[in-house]
Scaffold this motif. Structure first.
Motif, PDB file in Angstrom:
ATOM      1  N   PRO A  23       0.768  -1.301  -0.071  1.00 32.03           N
ATOM      2  CA  PRO A  23       0.019   0.118  -0.028  1.00 32.03           C
ATOM      3  C   PRO A  23       0.892   1.188   0.124  1.00 32.03           C
ATOM      4  O   PRO A  23       1.942   1.275   0.031  1.00 32.03           O
ATOM      5  N   THR A  24       0.055   2.283   0.127  1.00 33.80           N
ATOM      6  CA  THR A  24       0.789   3.619   0.320  1.00 33.80           C
ATOM      7  C   THR A  24       0.191   4.400   1.470  1.00 33.80           C
ATOM      8  O   THR A  24      -1.040   4.140   1.667  1.00 33.80           O
ATOM      9  N   LEU A  25       0.924   4.558   2.560  1.00 37.79           N
ATOM     10  CA  LEU A  25       0.685   5.168   3.848  1.00 37.79           C
ATOM     11  C   LEU A  25       1.097   6.649   3.830  1.00 37.79           C
ATOM     12  O   LEU A  25       2.208   6.965   3.756  1.00 37.79           O
ATOM     13  N   GLU A  26       0.120   7.554   4.498  1.00 33.79           N
ATOM     14  CA  GLU A  26       0.453   8.949   4.836  1.00 33.79           C
ATOM     15  C   GLU A  26       0.384   8.829   6.367  1.00 33.79           C
ATOM     16  O   GLU A  26      -0.482   8.579   6.895  1.00 33.79           O
ATOM     17  N   PHE A  27       1.661   9.499   6.883  1.00 38.63           N
ATOM     18  CA  PHE A  27       1.673   9.548   8.303  1.00 38.63           C
ATOM     19  C   PHE A  27       1.148  10.710   8.842  1.00 38.63           C
ATOM     20  O   PHE A  27       1.154  11.920   8.436  1.00 38.63           O
TER      21      PHE A  27
ATOM     22  N   THR B  21       9.743   3.023  -0.278  1.00 36.75           N
ATOM     23  CA  THR B  21      10.085   4.677  -0.459  1.00 36.75           C
ATOM     24  C   THR B  21       9.637   5.385   0.500  1.00 36.75           C
ATOM     25  O   THR B  21       8.467   5.172   1.017  1.00 36.75           O
ATOM     26  N   ILE B  22      10.232   6.373   1.058  1.00 29.94           N
ATOM     27  CA  ILE B  22       9.626   7.361   1.984  1.00 29.94           C
ATOM     28  C   ILE B  22       9.802   8.617   0.994  1.00 29.94           C
ATOM     29  O   ILE B  22      10.873   9.254   0.621  1.00 29.94           O
ATOM     30  N   ASN B  23       8.822   9.200   0.775  1.00 27.53           N
ATOM     31  CA  ASN B  23       8.772  10.544   0.121  1.00 27.53           C
ATOM     32  C   ASN B  23       9.526  10.301  -1.345  1.00 27.53           C
ATOM     33  O   ASN B  23      10.127  11.432  -1.725  1.00 27.53           O
ATOM     34  N   GLY B  24       9.351   9.380  -1.981  1.00 26.21           N
ATOM     35  CA  GLY B  24       9.858   9.061  -3.315  1.00 26.21           C
ATOM     36  C   GLY B  24      11.265   8.461  -3.267  1.00 26.21           C
ATOM     37  O   GLY B  24      12.062   8.134  -4.254  1.00 26.21           O
TER      38      GLY B  24
ATOM     39  N   ASP C 277       4.749  12.261   5.832  1.00 32.10           N
ATOM     40  CA  ASP C 277       5.808  11.405   5.192  1.00 32.10           C
ATOM     41  C   ASP C 277       4.901  10.561   4.595  1.00 32.10           C
ATOM     42  O   ASP C 277       3.870   9.983   5.069  1.00 32.10           O
ATOM     43  N   VAL C 278       5.106  10.134   3.350  1.00 34.06           N
ATOM     44  CA  VAL C 278       4.606   9.157   2.600  1.00 34.06           C
ATOM     45  C   VAL C 278       5.193   7.695   2.513  1.00 34.06           C
ATOM     46  O   VAL C 278       6.373   7.859   1.870  1.00 34.06           O
ATOM     47  N   LEU C 279       4.943   6.921   3.054  1.00 36.35           N
ATOM     48  CA  LEU C 279       5.587   5.523   2.786  1.00 36.35           C
ATOM     49  C   LEU C 279       4.916   4.591   1.720  1.00 36.35           C
ATOM     50  O   LEU C 279       3.651   4.289   1.865  1.00 36.35           O
ATOM     51  N   LYS C 280       5.353   4.451   0.618  1.00 33.40           N
ATOM     52  CA  LYS C 280       4.899   3.590  -0.422  1.00 33.40           C
ATOM     53  C   LYS C 280       5.647   2.064  -0.661  1.00 33.40           C
ATOM     54  O   LYS C 280       6.971   2.356  -0.562  1.00 33.40           O
ATOM     55  N   PHE C 281       5.024   1.089  -0.933  1.00 35.57           N
ATOM     56  CA  PHE C 281       5.424   0.111  -1.235  1.00 35.57           C
ATOM     57  C   PHE C 281       5.163  -0.423  -2.583  1.00 35.57           C
ATOM     58  O   PHE C 281       4.153  -0.102  -3.282  1.00 35.57           O
ATOM     59  N   GLY C 282       6.012  -0.945  -3.126  1.00 32.33           N
ATOM     60  CA  GLY C 282       5.872  -1.747  -4.645  1.00 32.33           C
ATOM     61  C   GLY C 282       5.642  -3.033  -4.673  1.00 32.33           C
ATOM     62  O   GLY C 282       4.840  -3.385  -3.619  1.00 32.33           O
ATOM     63  N   SER C 283       5.673  -3.839  -5.685  1.00 34.64           N
ATOM     64  CA  SER C 283       5.656  -5.109  -5.587  1.00 34.64           C
ATOM     65  C   SER C 283       6.628  -5.829  -5.010  1.00 34.64           C
ATOM     66  O   SER C 283       7.672  -5.331  -4.895  1.00 34.64           O
TER      67      SER C 283
ATOM     68  N   VAL D   2      -1.806   6.673  13.392  1.00 36.64           N
ATOM     69  CA  VAL D   2      -0.307   7.203  12.985  1.00 36.64           C
ATOM     70  C   VAL D   2      -0.254   7.360  11.678  1.00 36.64           C
ATOM     71  O   VAL D   2       0.726   8.190  11.104  1.00 36.64           O
ATOM     72  N   CYS D   3      -0.976   6.806  10.744  1.00 32.97           N
ATOM     73  CA  CYS D   3      -0.965   6.986   9.275  1.00 32.97           C
ATOM     74  C   CYS D   3      -2.360   6.271   8.957  1.00 32.97           C
ATOM     75  O   CYS D   3      -3.055   5.818   9.487  1.00 32.97           O
ATOM     76  N   ARG D   4      -2.569   6.736   7.570  1.00 37.80           N
ATOM     77  CA  ARG D   4      -3.694   6.438   7.006  1.00 37.80           C
ATOM     78  C   ARG D   4      -3.514   5.846   5.485  1.00 37.80           C
ATOM     79  O   ARG D   4      -2.296   6.141   4.847  1.00 37.80           O
TER      80      ARG D   4
END
Length: 125
Positions: A54-58, A74-77, A92-98, A119-121
């Motif tokens: 997923p992509t999570l925003e803190f 990735t954190i903020n890209g 901050d945005v934490l994003k996961f790929g495959s 703490v995140c959504r």
């Protein structure tokens, strides 16, 4: 983009963990290591990600650790290291790929900061 399966759980006593010398959850090495990094109780809940992340925003500052399979976090890209404590700021945005390696990744949150607070959504893309 395929299936996304995410759930929050506390792992149960299932097998003997060599790090603790007693029975703990199936993925004890990864969980124990991350929980030690974050000063968490040894069986603290974890965000489990399967196949595609997923992509999570803190929504508040916290500390996390990512273990298990490499889902190209990735954190903020910028690439995020695994198996280390990561300081996340509000926004901050934490994003996961495959999955690059493995089929399951775990994100651990610092326990005493998450007990009563979100703490995140999840961001839907």
């Amino acid at each position: 983009r395929g299936h996304l399966v995410v759930f929050y759980k506390k792992w149960s006593s299932m097998k003997r963990c060599p790090l603790l010398g007693k029975k703990v959850g199936l993925f004890c090495k990864k969980s124990v290591y991350a929980n030690l990094l974050l000063d968490n109780p040894e069986n603290e809940a974890v965000l489990e990600i399967t196949l595609i992340g997923p992509t999570l925003e803190f929504t508040s500052a916290t500390i996390i650790a990512i273990t298990g399979g490499d889902f190209q976090p990735t954190i903020n890209g910028e690439p995020a290291p695994m198996y280390t404590a990561l300081y996340m700021n509000k926004g901050d945005v934490l994003k996961f790929g495959s999955a690059r390696t493995g089929t399951v990744s775990y994100t651990h949150f610092r326990a005493h900061e998450t007990a009563a607070n979100l703490v995140c959504r999840l961001l839907l893309e």
